[in-house]
Write a protein that holds these residues in place. Structure first.
Motif, short mmCIF file in Angstrom:
data_model
loop_
_atom_site.label_atom_id
_atom_site.label_comp_id
_atom_site.label_asym_id
_atom_site.label_seq_id
_atom_site.Cartn_x
_atom_site.Cartn_y
_atom_site.Cartn_z
N ASN A 178 -1.72 2.21 -4.84
CA ASN A 178 -3.03 2.46 -4.24
C ASN A 178 -3.91 1.21 -4.35
N ASN A 179 -4.80 1.03 -3.41
CA ASN A 179 -5.80 -0.05 -3.43
C ASN A 179 -5.17 -1.43 -3.48
N THR A 180 -4.07 -1.63 -2.77
CA THR A 180 -3.35 -2.90 -2.78
C THR A 180 -3.08 -3.35 -1.35
N ILE A 181 -3.24 -4.65 -1.11
CA ILE A 181 -2.89 -5.23 0.18
C ILE A 181 -2.05 -6.48 -0.07
N GLU A 213 0.82 -1.21 0.00
CA GLU A 213 0.00 0.00 0.00
C GLU A 213 0.86 1.27 0.00
N THR A 265 -4.62 -6.26 -5.84
CA THR A 265 -4.95 -4.91 -6.26
C THR A 265 -6.31 -4.92 -6.92
#
Length: 96
Positions: A38-41, A34, A58
């Motif tokens: 963006n929008n990633t774990i 992250e 993602t």
């Protein structure tokens, strides 16, 4: 002298072609995607006893606003929706 050394030690060629002894990008904790995307774990799967595989999940940009501030459970449920899943396997010696 370089062709002679490569002939004697062929493993040198693979080391310098693939550079699998370097971890890139430098000084970045790849367990926290992250910070880079963006929008990633990061998720971890136990494939067999003693083996754990790290995965970055993602979501598409169209769901970016929806993903803000969500926890791991939301990302796991997002895998079950109708959107296609793309699996990209990549790594090098320092990050694999």
């Amino acid at each position: 002298s370089v062709p002679f050394l490569i002939r004697l030690f062929p493993v040198l060629l693979t080391k310098f072609v693939f550079l699998n002894f370097l971890a890139f990008p430098f000084f970045v904790d790849l367990r926290r995607p992250e910070l880079l995307l963006n929008n990633t774990i990061s998720l971890y799967l136990a494939t067999e006893p003693g083996v754990t595989v790290g995965i970055w999940h993602t979501v598409p940009g169209s769901r970016g606003a929806e993903a803000q501030g969500k926890d791991q459970r939301w990302y796991e449920e997002a895998l079950a929706d109708a959107h296609p899943v793309i699996i990209y396997l990549h790594g090098n010696g320092g990050t694999r």
